[in-house]
Motif scaffolding. Structure first.
Motif, short mmCIF file in Angstrom:
data_model
loop_
_atom_site.label_atom_id
_atom_site.label_comp_id
_atom_site.label_asym_id
_atom_site.label_seq_id
_atom_site.Cartn_x
_atom_site.Cartn_y
_atom_site.Cartn_z
N GLY A 1 -52.53 -31.42 5.11
CA GLY A 1 -52.00 -30.81 3.89
C GLY A 1 -50.58 -31.28 3.59
O GLY A 1 -50.24 -31.57 2.43
N GLU A 2 -49.76 -31.36 4.61
CA GLU A 2 -48.39 -31.83 4.44
C GLU A 2 -48.36 -33.30 4.01
O GLU A 2 -47.55 -33.69 3.17
CB GLU A 2 -47.59 -31.61 5.72
N GLN A 3 -49.25 -34.10 4.58
CA GLN A 3 -49.33 -35.51 4.19
C GLN A 3 -49.78 -35.65 2.73
O GLN A 3 -49.21 -36.44 1.97
CB GLN A 3 -50.30 -36.26 5.11
N VAL A 4 -50.78 -34.88 2.36
CA VAL A 4 -51.28 -34.91 0.98
C VAL A 4 -50.18 -34.47 0.02
O VAL A 4 -49.96 -35.08 -1.02
CB VAL A 4 -52.54 -34.04 0.82
N GLU A 5 -49.47 -33.41 0.37
CA GLU A 5 -48.38 -32.90 -0.47
C GLU A 5 -47.32 -33.98 -0.70
O GLU A 5 -46.86 -34.18 -1.82
CB GLU A 5 -47.75 -31.67 0.17
N ALA A 6 -46.94 -34.68 0.36
CA ALA A 6 -45.93 -35.73 0.24
C ALA A 6 -46.39 -36.84 -0.69
O ALA A 6 -45.61 -37.36 -1.50
CB ALA A 6 -45.59 -36.29 1.61
N GLU B 1 -53.21 -28.30 8.54
CA GLU B 1 -51.83 -28.18 8.08
C GLU B 1 -51.15 -29.55 8.01
O GLU B 1 -50.47 -29.88 7.04
CB GLU B 1 -51.03 -27.25 8.98
N VAL C 1 -48.80 -36.58 -3.12
CA VAL C 1 -48.98 -36.06 -4.47
C VAL C 1 -47.65 -35.89 -5.19
O VAL C 1 -47.54 -36.10 -6.39
CB VAL C 1 -49.78 -34.74 -4.45
N LYS C 2 -46.60 -35.54 -4.46
CA LYS C 2 -45.28 -35.38 -5.07
C LYS C 2 -44.76 -36.68 -5.67
O LYS C 2 -43.90 -36.67 -6.53
CB LYS C 2 -44.28 -34.84 -4.04
N ARG D 1 -43.90 -32.39 -12.88
CA ARG D 1 -43.10 -32.61 -11.68
C ARG D 1 -41.75 -32.02 -11.86
O ARG D 1 -41.16 -31.88 -12.83
CB ARG D 1 -42.97 -34.09 -11.40
#
Length: 68
Positions: free
Chosen positions: A53-58, A50, A60-61, A68
């Motif tokens: 995943g949160e790091q990757v999401e930040a 998790e 990728v955004k 976007r």
């Protein structure tokens, strides 16, 4: 046919990749990812997954793109 597609479909910065539908389906079944581009994170520790995943999401955004 590929030449016609390449001349018709052009997106700046992207390369066209024309593949047979069965290859796309096999890729989807073998990876579990339903899109041409995906990020799969796996491991034994759900908490760590998790966090990653949160790091990757930040990250990728921040990537510029049309969706976007």
């Amino acid at each position: 046919m590929k030449k016609i597609f390449d001349e018709t479909v052009k997106f700046p910065g992207l390369t066209n990749a024309w593949v047979m539908p069965i290859k796309t389906r096999i890729d989807m079944i073998s990876t579990g990812i339903k899109t041409p581009v995906g990020i799969k994170i796996s491991g034994a520790d759900l908490g760590q997954i998790e966090k990653i995943g949160e790091q990757v999401e930040a990250i990728v955004k921040q990537v510029p793109g049309p969706f976007r």
